[in-house]
Scaffold this motif. Sequence first.
Motif, PDB file in Angstrom:
ATOM      1  N   GLU A  22       0.867  -1.154  -0.122  1.00 60.18           N
ATOM      2  CA  GLU A  22       0.058  -0.079   0.119  1.00 60.18           C
ATOM      3  C   GLU A  22       0.912   1.444   0.169  1.00 60.18           C
ATOM      4  O   GLU A  22       0.498   2.311  -0.251  1.00 60.18           O
ATOM      5  N   TYR A  29       2.272   8.870  -5.284  1.00 65.54           N
ATOM      6  CA  TYR A  29       1.476   9.952  -5.322  1.00 65.54           C
ATOM      7  C   TYR A  29       1.787  11.362  -4.579  1.00 65.54           C
ATOM      8  O   TYR A  29       1.827  12.376  -5.176  1.00 65.54           O
ATOM      9  N   TYR A  55      -0.651   1.138 -11.282  1.00 68.97           N
ATOM     10  CA  TYR A  55      -1.710   1.222 -10.409  1.00 68.97           C
ATOM     11  C   TYR A  55      -3.133   1.650 -10.674  1.00 68.97           C
ATOM     12  O   TYR A  55      -3.670   2.364 -10.444  1.00 68.97           O
ATOM     13  N   ASP A  57      -5.682   0.258 -10.895  1.00 70.31           N
ATOM     14  CA  ASP A  57      -7.257   0.216 -10.029  1.00 70.31           C
ATOM     15  C   ASP A  57      -6.777   0.838  -8.517  1.00 70.31           C
ATOM     16  O   ASP A  57      -7.720   0.639  -8.019  1.00 70.31           O
ATOM     17  N   HIS A  58      -6.100   1.505  -8.398  1.00 70.35           N
ATOM     18  CA  HIS A  58      -5.765   2.258  -7.018  1.00 70.35           C
ATOM     19  C   HIS A  58      -6.935   3.264  -6.910  1.00 70.35           C
ATOM     20  O   HIS A  58      -7.488   3.919  -7.861  1.00 70.35           O
ATOM     21  N   GLU A  59      -7.416   3.438  -5.547  1.00 69.64           N
ATOM     22  CA  GLU A  59      -8.480   4.240  -5.352  1.00 69.64           C
ATOM     23  C   GLU A  59      -7.980   5.871  -5.708  1.00 69.64           C
ATOM     24  O   GLU A  59      -8.966   6.597  -6.033  1.00 69.64           O
ATOM     25  N   SER A  60      -6.752   6.219  -6.003  1.00 70.29           N
ATOM     26  CA  SER A  60      -6.327   7.324  -6.222  1.00 70.29           C
ATOM     27  C   SER A  60      -6.226   7.707  -7.913  1.00 70.29           C
ATOM     28  O   SER A  60      -5.788   8.849  -8.393  1.00 70.29           O
ATOM     29  N   ARG A  62      -7.989   7.739 -10.468  1.00 70.07           N
ATOM     30  CA  ARG A  62      -9.188   8.757 -10.936  1.00 70.07           C
ATOM     31  C   ARG A  62      -8.587  10.145 -10.876  1.00 70.07           C
ATOM     32  O   ARG A  62      -8.437  10.976 -11.776  1.00 70.07           O
ATOM     33  N   GLU A  63      -8.115  10.331  -9.625  1.00 70.79           N
ATOM     34  CA  GLU A  63      -7.687  11.821  -9.176  1.00 70.79           C
ATOM     35  C   GLU A  63      -6.325  11.979  -9.961  1.00 70.79           C
ATOM     36  O   GLU A  63      -6.238  13.271 -10.587  1.00 70.79           O
TER      37      GLU A  63
END
Length: 84
Positions: A22, A29, A55, A57-60, A62-63
């Motif tokens: 993680e 980032y 990454y 599919d990482h939660e960030s 899209r940002e």
Amino acid sequence: MDYTKAAKKYYTNVQETYHDTEYGPLALYKKIQLEINEENYSDARKDINQFLARYPDHESAREIQQLEDQLASRYVTKKKEKHC
């Protein structure tokens, strides 16, 4: 060595060493944020592309993609201004 340069080096080391944890994407980032704050858009775009490739599919993700879109539009705008 200034603090920003040291932080970028640290984030690079964390990302390379712990890329499959993680902490890898988090470090990359943070490095991207530092590069943008320094207006080092060339390195930021390289690291954004690396982030999205490693990454997706990482939660960030899209940002990060939105940051890339913003930087790309800045680049196009600046290029147009130079030609006018």
